[in-house]
Design an enzyme around this catalytic site. Structure first.
Site, PDB file in Angstrom:
ATOM      1  N   LEU A  77      19.323 -83.668  57.881  1.00  0.00           N
ATOM      2  CA  LEU A  77      18.212 -83.927  56.974  1.00  0.00           C
ATOM      3  C   LEU A  77      17.321 -82.721  56.751  1.00  0.00           C
ATOM      4  O   LEU A  77      16.645 -82.622  55.729  1.00  0.00           O
ATOM      5  CB  LEU A  77      17.365 -85.092  57.500  1.00  0.00           C
ATOM      6  CG  LEU A  77      18.075 -86.442  57.646  1.00  0.00           C
ATOM      7  CD1 LEU A  77      17.131 -87.459  58.249  1.00  0.00           C
ATOM      8  CD2 LEU A  77      18.583 -86.925  56.296  1.00  0.00           C
ATOM      9  N   ASP A  83      -4.275 -82.354  63.053  1.00  0.00           N
ATOM     10  CA  ASP A  83      -3.434 -81.576  62.148  1.00  0.00           C
ATOM     11  C   ASP A  83      -2.944 -82.450  60.986  1.00  0.00           C
ATOM     12  O   ASP A  83      -1.776 -82.397  60.609  1.00  0.00           O
ATOM     13  CB  ASP A  83      -2.243 -80.973  62.901  1.00  0.00           C
ATOM     14  CG  ASP A  83      -1.617 -79.795  62.157  1.00  0.00           C
ATOM     15  OD1 ASP A  83      -2.295 -79.209  61.281  1.00  0.00           O
ATOM     16  OD2 ASP A  83      -0.448 -79.460  62.448  1.00  0.00           O
ATOM     17  N   LYS A  99      15.445 -85.682  65.992  1.00  0.00           N
ATOM     18  CA  LYS A  99      14.980 -84.296  65.933  1.00  0.00           C
ATOM     19  C   LYS A  99      15.440 -83.589  67.190  1.00  0.00           C
ATOM     20  O   LYS A  99      15.062 -83.980  68.299  1.00  0.00           O
ATOM     21  CB  LYS A  99      13.452 -84.249  65.806  1.00  0.00           C
ATOM     22  CG  LYS A  99      12.898 -82.828  65.743  1.00  0.00           C
ATOM     23  CD  LYS A  99      11.467 -82.778  65.227  1.00  0.00           C
ATOM     24  CE  LYS A  99      10.469 -83.367  66.166  1.00  0.00           C
ATOM     25  NZ  LYS A  99       9.063 -83.143  65.711  1.00  0.00           N
ATOM     26  N   TYR A 108      12.158 -74.786  64.874  1.00  0.00           N
ATOM     27  CA  TYR A 108      12.268 -75.561  66.116  1.00  0.00           C
ATOM     28  C   TYR A 108      13.688 -76.041  66.374  1.00  0.00           C
ATOM     29  O   TYR A 108      14.092 -76.258  67.514  1.00  0.00           O
ATOM     30  CB  TYR A 108      11.343 -76.783  66.036  1.00  0.00           C
ATOM     31  CG  TYR A 108      11.650 -77.668  64.859  1.00  0.00           C
ATOM     32  CD1 TYR A 108      12.626 -78.656  64.929  1.00  0.00           C
ATOM     33  CD2 TYR A 108      10.976 -77.505  63.661  1.00  0.00           C
ATOM     34  CE1 TYR A 108      12.930 -79.449  63.843  1.00  0.00           C
ATOM     35  CE2 TYR A 108      11.265 -78.292  62.571  1.00  0.00           C
ATOM     36  CZ  TYR A 108      12.250 -79.269  62.660  1.00  0.00           C
ATOM     37  OH  TYR A 108      12.549 -80.038  61.568  1.00  0.00           O
ATOM     38  N   GLY A 109      14.471 -76.295  65.313  1.00  0.00           N
ATOM     39  CA  GLY A 109      15.788 -76.891  65.448  1.00  0.00           C
ATOM     40  C   GLY A 109      16.160 -77.653  64.188  1.00  0.00           C
ATOM     41  O   GLY A 109      15.831 -77.237  63.085  1.00  0.00           O
TER      42      GLY A 109
END
Length: 317
Positions: free
Chosen positions: A53, A170, A76, A58-59
């Protein structure tokens, strides 16, 4: 547009700030958690990958299917870099521990967490329709009614986490995912995510750490003395962007953005704001109240006449 400059920037450049890197040096201690197991087996033993996706520094994020139940979810996978520090681990654990507490229709739900030597894998709800950020870029600016529909859900989630004594710190369109669309209006159902720099707070005790993303950060955060109402300011920034596709506090670089945030002045003297309803402008000003003591709570904002004008609350009942 908020702070105008002579140098023309694209919408993508204007709305894609780098997050401030300072992270909270704590692991959150939590009670009354939902049951979210930390698993030591390999995620591939339980889930099969259907599609990729997205990918970031980060990956990667995958669409996955549980091999036994057939449930479709998102996974994730976060790589542990050679330079990964204890603080990096703490940020990931912080997000997981906070999400384990949450059970709300407008907050992304976490199901499982795998920890290995080289990576973390977090299994959560699948939101196939991407980020609110992309929806704004591709389809914005939005009408007042659609903006009310989106903002009401964000404020509803913020009200919930504040009751749980959690500050997000955030909030921005990149951290709001679209889970689907209402069948009649096509308006998006949203879920907030990314609790990596969120924090369990104590009422009456001011926070000091300067964290967040430049366009959305409240002035009192930059001054290092703030409370949970910094999230309400971020909601005001999001409303401004929903209506015009640009941030209220712009700039050519991070320093200029911060100076404009600290000034707290924004432009509503030109379209589309000149044609906005009185209720819309009143809520925008209310959320962007410079003094946090006079700024509303998320609960108070939810009762504003702007949402009554469009009967937004009734749409979710």
């Amino acid at each position: 547009m908020g702070s105008k400059s002579s140098k023309k920037k694209s919408k993508k450049e204007l709305m894609q700030p780098d997050a401030i890197k300072t992270q909270e040096e704590i692991l959150v201690s939590l009670t009354n958690e939902l049951i979210v197991p930390r698993l030591k087996n390999k995620p591939g033993e339980d889930y099969e990958k259907i599609a990729e996706l997205g990918e970031g520094s980060y990956g990667k994020v995958y669409k996955v299917r549980h091999k036994v139940t057939g449930e479709i979810r998102a996974m994730k996978q976060i790589r542990k870099k050679d330079t990964c520090t204890d603080k990096d681990d703490e940020e990931i654990n912080n997000e997981i521990n906070i999400l384990k507490r949450m059970d709300h229709p407008n907050i992304m739900k976490i199901f499982e967490f795998y920890a290995a030597k080289t990576s973390y894998s977090i299994v959560n709800e699948l939101c196939e329709h991407g980020e609110l950020f992309d929806e704004i870029i591709n389809k914005g600016p939005f009408s007042e009614e659609k903006s009310a529909y989106i903002l009401y859900q964000i404020l509803n989630a913020v009200n919930y986490i504040h009751k749980m004594k959690v500050i997000h710190r955030d909030l921005k369109p990149e951290n709001v995912l679209i889970a689907g669309f209402e069948s009649n209006t096509g308006y998006p159902f949203i879920k907030i995510c990314d609790f990596g720099i969120s924090k369990v707070y104590e009422r009456g005790v001011p926070e000091k750490k300067i964290v967040g993303s430049y366009y959305y950060i409240a002035p009192e955060v930059l001054n290092g003395n703030y409370c949970e109402k910094c999230d309400v300011w971020s909601c005001g920034v999001i409303l401004y962007i929903l209506l015009c596709q640009c941030p209220p506090f712009g700039g050519n670089d991070e320093d200029e953005i911060q100076r404009n945030v600290l000034k707290g002045k924004y432009d509503i003297s030109s379209p589309p704001f000149t044609s906005c309803s009185n209720e819309c402008i009143a809520l925008l000003k209310y959320l962007l109240t410079y003094n946090p003591e006079l700024r509303p709570t998320a609960a108070q904002a939810l009762e504003h006449n702007f949402f009554k004008k469009y009967q937004t609350k009734e749409l979710f009942n």
